[in-house]
Write a protein that holds these residues in place. Structure first.
Motif: not given
Length: 258
Positions: A153-154, A160-161, A179-185
């Motif tokens: 996922g990472n 995708t970001t 986007g970056k919101f999901h990647l951050a978590v």
């Protein structure tokens, strides 16, 4: 006569294998496709409908398969904590589907046909096989499987970001899931490094548990690699150039769909 030597390994051995496989995973053809700036950024996310079954099922995997709050095992407790962080991301996915223009009207029967079509068979198998690998597994083996999933996922959301940011510059919309919101978590780990009770690398496991953990890691990466191939095929076979609203289409008209 000296007593037999009992082989003991550390979970760091498993993490090292995951890191190696993660690097291989990052070389997948899908990610090359996603970096091709000559292709519309929307088209590069054209696999979004294909992955719906797994993304929607992932919340249930966390709630009903990975989580076991009846256990007193510290590793299982750490897994349980993580499941509460991962069991609701499908809300973000639905939001992005709408903003990306994939929320198209069709009959319920046609929707079911799409979700259970041959085009998405690997996507469906993700949920089924992950359940089989982890439901009754020892917590340490379950943790290895989840760590492998988190690693994939990472990588995926890193790519995708990049595409989502291209789209955001055109559409002026924020994409929460892709986007970056999901990647951050998505830290890439099920247990954070600062967890006071469970330090991943320091966990010890028997030779038998080590082999079971390595086996499940191998299976997870093989399964997700096949998934990427399915996603790429889907994106190439389903043109999505004109799904966004006109202002976005006008700016992307010079970019080829595929």
């Amino acid at each position: 006569m000296s007593p037999p030597v009992i082989e003991v390994a550390s979970f760091q051995d498993i993490l090292n294998v995951i890191d190696s496989k993660k690097a291989q995973f990052a070389q997948a053809s899908l990610f090359q496709f996603m970096q091709d700036s000559s292709i519309s950024p929307l088209q590069r996310l054209g696999f979004a409908p294909c992955i719906a079954h797994f993304i929607m099922s992932f919340g249930d995997l966390n709630k009903y398969v990975f989580r076991d709050e009846s256990s007193t095992d510290l590793i299982q407790s750490a897994i349980d904590k993580h499941t509460y962080e991962d069991d609701h991301h499908w809300h973000w996915f639905l939001r992005d589907l709408q903003i990306l223009g994939f929320d198209c009207s069709q009959s319920f029967v046609d929707t079911l046909r799409s979700l259970w079509s041959n085009e998405t068979c690997i996507t469906r198998q993700l949920s089924y096989r992950l359940s089989a690998y982890t439901l009754n597994a020892e917590p340490i083996v379950k943790l290895a499987a989840i760590e492998a999933v988190e690693a994939t996922g990472n990588i995926l959301f890193g790519y995708t970001t990049q595409v989502a940011q291209e789209l955001e510059s055109i559409t002026k919309q924020e994409y929460i899931y892709f986007g970056k919101f999901h990647l951050a978590v998505e830290t890439g780990h099920a247990v954070k490094d600062d967890d006071a009770e469970v330090q991943l690398g320091a966990i010890t496991l028997s030779a038998e548990m080590k082999q079971q953990a390595l086996d499940v890691v191998e299976r997870v990466f093989d399964l997700f690699a096949a998934w990427l191939d399915e996603m790429l095929t889907y994106a190439k076979l389903h043109p999505v150039q004109n799904r966004l609203f006109p202002t976005a289409n006008s700016e992307m008209s010079a970019i080829k769909p595929i």
